[in-house]
Design a protein around this motif. Structure first.
Motif, short mmCIF file in Angstrom:
data_model
loop_
_atom_site.label_atom_id
_atom_site.label_comp_id
_atom_site.label_asym_id
_atom_site.label_seq_id
_atom_site.Cartn_x
_atom_site.Cartn_y
_atom_site.Cartn_z
N ASP A 269 33.45 34.24 45.38
CA ASP A 269 34.33 35.42 45.29
C ASP A 269 35.80 35.00 45.29
O ASP A 269 36.60 35.51 44.51
N ALA A 270 36.16 34.09 46.15
CA ALA A 270 37.55 33.61 46.23
C ALA A 270 37.92 32.89 44.93
O ALA A 270 39.04 33.05 44.41
N ALA A 271 37.00 32.11 44.40
CA ALA A 271 37.28 31.39 43.16
C ALA A 271 37.47 32.37 42.00
O ALA A 271 38.40 32.22 41.20
N GLN B 290 40.82 33.99 42.37
CA GLN B 290 41.89 33.09 41.94
C GLN B 290 41.96 33.02 40.41
O GLN B 290 43.05 33.01 39.81
N ILE B 291 40.79 32.98 39.78
CA ILE B 291 40.74 32.96 38.31
C ILE B 291 41.34 34.25 37.76
O ILE B 291 42.13 34.22 36.80
N ASP B 292 40.97 35.38 38.35
CA ASP B 292 41.49 36.67 37.91
C ASP B 292 43.01 36.73 38.09
O ASP B 292 43.74 37.19 37.19
N ALA C 267 45.04 34.17 38.19
CA ALA C 267 45.62 33.24 37.23
C ALA C 267 45.65 33.85 35.83
O ALA C 267 46.63 33.68 35.10
N ARG C 268 44.60 34.59 35.45
CA ARG C 268 44.58 35.26 34.14
C ARG C 268 45.68 36.30 34.04
O ARG C 268 46.36 36.41 33.01
N LYS C 269 45.86 37.07 35.13
CA LYS C 269 46.91 38.10 35.14
C LYS C 269 48.28 37.44 35.04
O LYS C 269 49.14 37.92 34.31
N LYS C 270 48.48 36.33 35.76
CA LYS C 270 49.76 35.61 35.68
C LYS C 270 49.97 35.08 34.26
O LYS C 270 51.06 35.14 33.71
N LEU C 271 48.91 34.56 33.66
CA LEU C 271 48.98 34.05 32.30
C LEU C 271 49.35 35.17 31.33
O LEU C 271 50.21 35.00 30.46
N GLU C 272 48.72 36.33 31.48
CA GLU C 272 49.03 37.47 30.61
C GLU C 272 50.49 37.89 30.78
O GLU C 272 51.19 38.16 29.80
#
Length: 108
Positions: A12-14, A17-19, A21-26
């Protein structure tokens, strides 16, 4: 899914973090897109300002050249007038000298 049974990682934590990171990337991609558009606008504005400055400089140079030509023509006219006046004065002086000589002959 609290933890992976094979590696012990908190899934869940991973995923979180991926989610994130995706939002930051967007957001970064959106920021890059906005910055690129602003750069395009700046480039267009710079080109417009540069063209306007060149045009203004050209007009100022043409005006300066025109004014210089007028001054040179005016100086030439003044010079011609001075020369003409000097010649007239010279002729008048010669005539007066001649008249004076004639008067001197008359009194002799």
């Amino acid at each position: 899914m609290p933890a992976c049974t094979q590696c012990g990682v908190d899934v869940d934590a991973a995923f979180q973090q991926i989610d994130t990171a995706r939002k930051k990337l967007e957001l970064l991609q959106e920021k890059i897109s906005v910055d690129q558009e602003l750069l395009k606008q700046d480039k267009r504005n710079f080109k417009r300002r540069l063209a306007a400055a060149k045009s203004s400089t050209k007009r100022a140079q043409e005006e300066a050249e025109r004014r210089l030509q007028e001054i040179q023509e005016s100086q030439e006219q003044s010079s011609q007038q001075v020369t003409k006046r000097r010649d007239q004065d010279w002729r008048q002086l010669q005539e007066l000298k001649e008249q004076l000589r004639e008067k001197e002959w008359e009194y002799e």
